[in-house]
Enzyme design. Structure first.
Site, PDB file in Angstrom:
ATOM      1  CG  HIS A 144      11.405   8.114  21.021  1.00  0.00           C
ATOM      2  ND1 HIS A 144      11.700   9.292  21.670  1.00  0.00           N
ATOM      3  CD2 HIS A 144      10.195   7.712  21.514  1.00  0.00           C
ATOM      4  CE1 HIS A 144      10.742   9.586  22.530  1.00  0.00           C
ATOM      5  NE2 HIS A 144       9.804   8.643  22.451  1.00  0.00           N
ATOM      6  CG  HIS A 166       3.510   5.464  19.469  1.00  0.00           C
ATOM      7  ND1 HIS A 166       4.685   6.085  19.849  1.00  0.00           N
ATOM      8  CD2 HIS A 166       2.515   6.324  19.789  1.00  0.00           C
ATOM      9  CE1 HIS A 166       4.402   7.276  20.351  1.00  0.00           C
ATOM     10  NE2 HIS A 166       3.089   7.448  20.341  1.00  0.00           N
TER      11      HIS A 166
END
Length: 259
Positions: free
Chosen positions: A66, A173
Site C-alpha cells: 500500500h 503484511h
C-alpha cells in the site's frame, strides 16, 4: 543494542496506542522501526503521519503493497531516506528500498522487500536483497529486513536464505502475530509476522461487518478502520553491536491498559 520493531499500524487506533507506548517506553530502545503502510485510514501513509512517527521516536518507517495509496507521499519519500518502500519495486518507483542510519555512533541498515507468493507481480525479493547485501556490508553488519509477504513458506525461506548474513528477518503484511520467534543458526533473529498495531476485534484492523458481508456476497465493500480492542504488536531484538548477531528476540503484544 536493543531494537524495537512494530507491526503494521492500522489507522488512528493503531497510531494512538503506538504513541502512548513510545511516550512511556521509547527510552528503553536504541533503535525503532515501524511499518506504516496502513497508518492513514488503513490504506497508505501521508506526510503528516510520517512526520508524527519520526517526531515520536521512529528511526525508520517501512512500507509495503500500500506504499502508493496516498499520492502526496511520492515526492516526500524521495526526500526522506528513512522512509523506505520494498526494494524489489520497479527502479522507476519513488524512494529507496533500504537505508543505513547512524545513531549513537552505530550504523544500522534496514531493508524493505515484498514477497511474490499470493501478492501482485513483482521482481524476485531474494535476488534483490542478495544484490544489495555486499554493498551494505561494506558499512555495517547490523542489517534488518522487513519482508512484507503473504505466505509463511516464502518468509521462512527468506529467513533461512539469509541466516548468518543479516541480524533480523521479520515478516509483515498478514496482520496476525505468529509464535515462531527464534534465533536461527548463524545468529539471525526470525519471526514469520510481527503482527498488527490497531483494533484487534475487527478483521485485519478493519471493521468486521464489511469484511464478513463481502465474504458472503462477494460484492465490493468500503472498509472502515476498527477501533475496538486496540493492541500493539511487534518484537524486541537484542543485537551484538560488534558482530551484528542477534542475541534474543521477544514478542510485544499489549493492550491499551498494559502499555
Amino acid at each position: 543494542m536493543k531494537v524495537l520493531i512494530i507491526g503494521d499500524i492500522v489507522g488512528q487506533p493503531g497510531r494512538n496506542i503506538l504513541f502512548k507506548f513510545l511516550e512511556k517506553r521509547k527510552q528503553n530502545y536504541d533503535f525503532i522501526i515501524v511499518n506504516g503502510e496502513n497508518s492513514a485510514g488503513g490504506f497508505g501513509i501521508n506526510i503528516k503521519i510520517a512526520e508524527q512517527f519520526f517526531q515520536r521516536g521512529a528511526d525508520v518507517i517501512t512500507l509495503g503493497n500500500h506504499s502508493w495509496d496516498k499520492r502526496e507521499i511520492y515526492p516526500y519519500i524521495n526526500e526522506h531516506k528513512n522512509l523506505i518502500r520494498p526494494l524489489n519495486f520497479a527502479e522507476s518507483a519513488p524512494g529507496n528500498g533500504y537505508t543505513i542510519v547512524e545513531k549513537n555512533g552505530i550504523k544500522v541498515a534496514v531493508i524493505n522487500a515484498q514477497g511474490k507468493v499470493f501478492m501482485p507481480p513483482i521482481a524476485c525479493p531474494f535476488l534483490a536483497v542478495e544484490e544489495v547485501l555486499p554493498k551494505i556490508k561494506e558499512e555495517t553488519d547490523i542489517i534488518i529486513l522487513d519482508f512484507h509477504g503473504e505466505a509463511t513458506s516464502e518468509k521462512q525461506a527468506m529467513g533461512w536464505n539469509l541466516t548468518g548474513k543479516v541480524s533480523v528477518v521479520y515478516g509483515t503484511h498478514t496482520h496476525t502475530q505468529t509464535a515462531d520467534e527464534r534465533i536461527l543458526p548463524g545468529g539471525t533473529a526470525y519471526i514469520s509476522d510481527v503482527g498488527m498495531t490497531g483494533g484487534h476485534d475487527g478483521i485485519l484492523g478493519m471493521n468486521r461487518r464489511e469484511s464478513i458481508q463481502k465474504f458472503k456476497d462477494g460484492m465490493p465493500a468500503r472498509y472502515s478502520v476498527c477501533e475496538e480492542n486496540p493492541r500493539i504488536n511487534g518484537i524486541e531484538v537484542e543485537i551484538d553491536e560488534k558482530t551484528g548477531k542477534a542475541i534474543s528476540i521477544e514478542r510485544v503484544n499489549m493492550g491499551y491498559d498494559e502499555v
